[in-house]
Design a protein around this motif. Structure first.
Motif, PDB file in Angstrom:
ATOM      1  N   ARG A   1       0.544  -0.891  -0.311  1.00  0.00           N
ATOM      2  CA  ARG A   1      -0.017   0.064  -0.105  1.00  0.00           C
ATOM      3  C   ARG A   1       0.973   0.889   0.282  1.00  0.00           C
ATOM      4  O   ARG A   1       1.765   1.123   0.327  1.00  0.00           O
ATOM      5  N   ALA A   2       0.555   2.640  -0.991  1.00  0.00           N
ATOM      6  CA  ALA A   2       1.138   3.216  -0.537  1.00  0.00           C
ATOM      7  C   ALA A   2       1.780   4.044   0.611  1.00  0.00           C
ATOM      8  O   ALA A   2       2.340   4.682   0.674  1.00  0.00           O
ATOM      9  N   GLY A   3       0.681   4.041   1.892  1.00  0.00           N
ATOM     10  CA  GLY A   3       0.919   4.084   2.484  1.00  0.00           C
ATOM     11  C   GLY A   3       1.984   4.204   3.804  1.00  0.00           C
ATOM     12  O   GLY A   3       1.919   4.593   4.230  1.00  0.00           O
ATOM     13  N   LYS A   4       2.238   2.943   3.377  1.00  0.00           N
ATOM     14  CA  LYS A   4       3.334   2.151   3.753  1.00  0.00           C
ATOM     15  C   LYS A   4       4.708   2.489   3.011  1.00  0.00           C
ATOM     16  O   LYS A   4       6.038   1.683   3.137  1.00  0.00           O
ATOM     17  N   LEU A   5       5.185   3.122   2.060  1.00  0.00           N
ATOM     18  CA  LEU A   5       5.957   3.125   1.394  1.00  0.00           C
ATOM     19  C   LEU A   5       6.930   3.967   1.260  1.00  0.00           C
ATOM     20  O   LEU A   5       6.336   5.093   3.084  1.00  0.00           O
ATOM     21  N   SER A   6       8.368   4.129   2.287  1.00  0.00           N
ATOM     22  CA  SER A   6       8.667   5.275   2.430  1.00  0.00           C
ATOM     23  C   SER A   6       8.490   6.365   1.667  1.00  0.00           C
ATOM     24  O   SER A   6       8.587   6.526   0.615  1.00  0.00           O
ATOM     25  N   GLY A   7       9.599   7.215   2.412  1.00  0.00           N
ATOM     26  CA  GLY A   7       9.303   8.824   1.262  1.00  0.00           C
ATOM     27  C   GLY A   7       9.898   8.798   0.254  1.00  0.00           C
ATOM     28  O   GLY A   7       9.372   9.311  -0.572  1.00  0.00           O
ATOM     29  N   GLY A   8      11.183   8.582   0.138  1.00  0.00           N
ATOM     30  CA  GLY A   8      11.825   8.367  -1.177  1.00  0.00           C
ATOM     31  C   GLY A   8      11.139   7.380  -2.234  1.00  0.00           C
ATOM     32  O   GLY A   8      10.550   7.554  -3.533  1.00  0.00           O
ATOM     33  N   MET A   9      10.309   6.175  -1.820  1.00  0.00           N
ATOM     34  CA  MET A   9       9.470   5.384  -2.617  1.00  0.00           C
ATOM     35  C   MET A   9       8.417   6.379  -3.170  1.00  0.00           C
ATOM     36  O   MET A   9       7.985   5.896  -4.227  1.00  0.00           O
ATOM     37  N   LYS A  10       7.517   6.788  -2.292  1.00  0.00           N
ATOM     38  CA  LYS A  10       6.678   7.914  -2.571  1.00  0.00           C
ATOM     39  C   LYS A  10       6.860   8.199  -2.856  1.00  0.00           C
ATOM     40  O   LYS A  10       5.942   8.745  -4.382  1.00  0.00           O
ATOM     41  N   GLN A  11       7.900   9.250  -3.131  1.00  0.00           N
ATOM     42  CA  GLN A  11       8.099  10.058  -4.524  1.00  0.00           C
ATOM     43  C   GLN A  11       7.933   9.664  -5.547  1.00  0.00           C
ATOM     44  O   GLN A  11       7.428  10.060  -6.646  1.00  0.00           O
ATOM     45  N   LYS A  12       8.218   8.782  -6.095  1.00  0.00           N
ATOM     46  CA  LYS A  12       9.068   7.453  -6.945  1.00  0.00           C
ATOM     47  C   LYS A  12       7.581   7.207  -7.799  1.00  0.00           C
ATOM     48  O   LYS A  12       7.641   7.700  -8.874  1.00  0.00           O
ATOM     49  N   LEU A  13       6.892   6.752  -6.398  1.00  0.00           N
ATOM     50  CA  LEU A  13       5.457   6.524  -7.560  1.00  0.00           C
ATOM     51  C   LEU A  13       4.714   7.676  -7.263  1.00  0.00           C
ATOM     52  O   LEU A  13       3.836   7.844  -8.505  1.00  0.00           O
ATOM     53  N   ALA A  14       4.449   8.879  -7.208  1.00  0.00           N
ATOM     54  CA  ALA A  14       4.163   9.901  -7.385  1.00  0.00           C
ATOM     55  C   ALA A  14       4.354  10.329  -8.648  1.00  0.00           C
ATOM     56  O   ALA A  14       3.487  11.279  -9.589  1.00  0.00           O
ATOM     57  N   LEU A  15       5.248  10.671  -9.087  1.00  0.00           N
ATOM     58  CA  LEU A  15       6.493  11.021 -10.277  1.00  0.00           C
ATOM     59  C   LEU A  15       6.041  10.381 -11.351  1.00  0.00           C
ATOM     60  O   LEU A  15       5.367  10.534 -11.989  1.00  0.00           O
ATOM     61  N   SER A  16       5.788   8.671 -10.654  1.00  0.00           N
ATOM     62  CA  SER A  16       5.219   7.830 -12.037  1.00  0.00           C
ATOM     63  C   SER A  16       3.976   8.209 -12.325  1.00  0.00           C
ATOM     64  O   SER A  16       3.340   8.229 -13.711  1.00  0.00           O
ATOM     65  N   CYS A  17       3.077   8.094 -11.249  1.00  0.00           N
ATOM     66  CA  CYS A  17       2.164   9.180 -11.669  1.00  0.00           C
ATOM     67  C   CYS A  17       1.383  10.027 -12.138  1.00  0.00           C
ATOM     68  O   CYS A  17       0.699  10.126 -13.155  1.00  0.00           O
ATOM     69  N   ALA A  18       2.679  11.345 -12.024  1.00  0.00           N
ATOM     70  CA  ALA A  18       2.239  12.365 -12.752  1.00  0.00           C
ATOM     71  C   ALA A  18       2.925  11.914 -14.269  1.00  0.00           C
ATOM     72  O   ALA A  18       2.495  13.124 -14.980  1.00  0.00           O
ATOM     73  N   LEU A  19       3.396  11.389 -14.451  1.00  0.00           N
ATOM     74  CA  LEU A  19       4.268  11.608 -15.508  1.00  0.00           C
ATOM     75  C   LEU A  19       3.116   9.732 -16.761  1.00  0.00           C
ATOM     76  O   LEU A  19       3.380   9.533 -18.278  1.00  0.00           O
ATOM     77  N   ILE A  20       2.583   9.491 -16.467  1.00  0.00           N
ATOM     78  CA  ILE A  20       1.530   8.083 -16.641  1.00  0.00           C
ATOM     79  C   ILE A  20       0.813   8.594 -18.182  1.00  0.00           C
ATOM     80  O   ILE A  20       1.138   7.747 -18.905  1.00  0.00           O
ATOM     81  N   HIS A  21       0.390   9.840 -18.343  1.00  0.00           N
ATOM     82  CA  HIS A  21      -0.615   9.563 -19.851  1.00  0.00           C
ATOM     83  C   HIS A  21       0.208  10.923 -20.352  1.00  0.00           C
ATOM     84  O   HIS A  21       0.295  11.497 -21.115  1.00  0.00           O
ATOM     85  N   LYS A  22       1.795  10.644 -20.212  1.00  0.00           N
ATOM     86  CA  LYS A  22       2.896  11.741 -21.476  1.00  0.00           C
ATOM     87  C   LYS A  22       2.628  13.061 -21.196  1.00  0.00           C
ATOM     88  O   LYS A  22       2.039  13.615 -22.182  1.00  0.00           O
ATOM     89  N   PRO A  23       3.125  13.622 -20.375  1.00  0.00           N
ATOM     90  CA  PRO A  23       2.198  15.035 -20.036  1.00  0.00           C
ATOM     91  C   PRO A  23       3.678  15.688 -20.883  1.00  0.00           C
ATOM     92  O   PRO A  23       4.797  15.766 -20.796  1.00  0.00           O
ATOM     93  N   SER A  24       3.592  17.002 -21.632  1.00  0.00           N
ATOM     94  CA  SER A  24       4.798  17.751 -22.564  1.00  0.00           C
ATOM     95  C   SER A  24       5.061  18.518 -20.911  1.00  0.00           C
ATOM     96  O   SER A  24       6.014  18.564 -21.484  1.00  0.00           O
ATOM     97  N   VAL A  25       4.405  18.931 -20.369  1.00  0.00           N
ATOM     98  CA  VAL A  25       5.103  20.639 -18.985  1.00  0.00           C
ATOM     99  C   VAL A  25       4.851  19.233 -17.799  1.00  0.00           C
ATOM    100  O   VAL A  25       3.486  18.546 -17.791  1.00  0.00           O
ATOM    101  N   LEU A  26       5.858  19.116 -17.477  1.00  0.00           N
ATOM    102  CA  LEU A  26       5.636  18.494 -15.613  1.00  0.00           C
ATOM    103  C   LEU A  26       5.700  19.289 -14.241  1.00  0.00           C
ATOM    104  O   LEU A  26       6.611  20.094 -14.261  1.00  0.00           O
ATOM    105  N   PHE A  27       4.580  19.672 -13.591  1.00  0.00           N
ATOM    106  CA  PHE A  27       5.107  20.691 -12.558  1.00  0.00           C
ATOM    107  C   PHE A  27       4.750  19.502 -11.518  1.00  0.00           C
ATOM    108  O   PHE A  27       4.842  18.816 -10.978  1.00  0.00           O
TER     109      PHE A  27
END
Ligand SMILES: Nc1ncnc2c1ncn2[C@@H]1O[C@H](COP(=O)(O)OP(=O)(O)OP(=O)(O)O)[C@@H](O)[C@H]1O
Length: 310
Positions: free
Chosen positions: A137-163
């Motif tokens: 579960r996401a709630g059980k991940l370390s800070g660094g792993m949460k960050q990687k998952l959040a970045l993957s989620c922000a990228l999964i639709h192939k955005p042209s600009v990332l905030f």
């Protein structure tokens, strides 16, 4: 707007953008553009206005005045287009804590009408690092792993600009370093990145930065140019009594400003009259022992301190 016209527009453009919350002026006339393929950093302390700017550009709130566009689209008129084209990683990672790693990524893919498989190439390097934990579960991940998952989620639709709003806050130094490596790879794939951070040492990893304080940009330039434009001499000073040293340096008429920086004090000196030796003598007379003074290269933090006191 047709595709060719969009490509000739800057990735982000902001003109005189202001925003108030009751009496608090969170943004006071922000002007800047971000070119396509840049990593652009918004660097400033808590409360400077970074999140407000990100929310306006990602169409979550409206500015009171001014105009802004992302990927060539107006943040007010064309908000639906923008939402399809940007990836947003908010400061507090917007993960569903009770869903697993894989479920979170699937969810974000579905919302954008895509699948993990379709854009797997883009997130592969990042997602592979957390894939062994895909059933956790996401709630059980370390800070660094949460960050990687959040970045993957922000990228999964192939955005042209990332905030990315403070993506490294609360993340350990090793993961912070890895994270900036990942951003470089994304830039190489043509993604424009607007990233905010309160960590001044991360500024040098951006192509250009804006230093922000109290809702205003103090300076926009490359980190190198900002450092090169530092106006004074800068000395690192230490003695056995650092507390008294700070007061003594601040009350010296020939120093322009002084602040604690790690285990030293950084002193900005505009006067030609003051030399390292004469300052040493003055401090000696004031009772300081084991005085060390060295001329140093300014960091972005030194530049920020100087600009913020103008
Ligand atoms: N919804 C709100 N209502 C009232 N004031 C707000 C609101 N959101 C932000 N502010 C205020 O606006 C100013 C800018 O806040 P903002 O969150 O944009 O800054 P920030 O640089 O992202 O800092 P932080 O990292 O602390 O969020 C601050 O003074 C903050 O207290």
């Amino acid at each position: 707007m047709d595709k060719q016209n969009i490509q000739s527009e800057p990735a982000i453009s902001c003109k005189s953008v202001s925003k108030k919350y009751d009496t608090i002026e969170a943004l006071k006339g922000i002007d800047f553009t971000v070119e396509r393929g840049e990593i652009f950093g918004i660097i400033g302390p808590d409360g400077a206005g970074k999140t407000t700017l990100f929310r306006i550009l990602t169409t979550l709130i409206l500015a009171d005045s001014g105009t802004a566009s992302v990927d060539g689209f107006d943040v007010v008129k064309d908000y639906k287009e923008i939402r399809k084209r940007v990836g947003y990683m908010p400061g507090k990672f917007s993960l569903y804590q009770d869903m697993t790693v894989e479920e979170n990524l699937n969810f974000f893919a579905t919302v954008f009408n895509t699948t993990i498989e379709e854009n797997y190439e883009l997130v592969k390097d990042i997602y592979q690092q957390i894939e062994p934990f895909k059933n956790r579960r996401a709630g059980k991940l370390s800070g660094g792993m949460k960050q990687k998952l959040a970045l993957s989620c922000a990228l999964i639709h192939k955005p042209s600009v990332l905030f990315l709003d403070e993506p490294t806050t609360g993340v350990d130094p090793v993961s912070r370093k890895e994270f900036w490596g990942m951003l470089k790879n994304l830039k190489a794939q043509g993604i424009t990145i607007l990233v905010s951070t309160p960590y001044m040492d991360e500024a040098s990893l951006c192509d250009r930065i804006a230093l922000i304080q109290n809702g205003q940009f103090l300076k926009i330039d490359t980190p190198r140019n900002i450092v090169n434009q530092y106006e004074n001499k800068l000395w690192a000073v230490q003695s056995d009594n650092m507390h008294k040293l700070l007061n003594d340096l601040r009350t010296n008429d020939l120093t322009s400003n002084c602040f604690a920086f790690g285990d030293k004090h950084h002193v900005s000196v505009s006067s030609e009259q003051l030399s390292i030796n004469s300052l040493k003598e003055t401090l000696d007379k004031l009772g300081h022992t084991n005085i060390e003074i060295k001329e140093i290269e300014p960091t972005i933090e030194d530049c920020f301190m100087q600009l913020s006191q103008k």
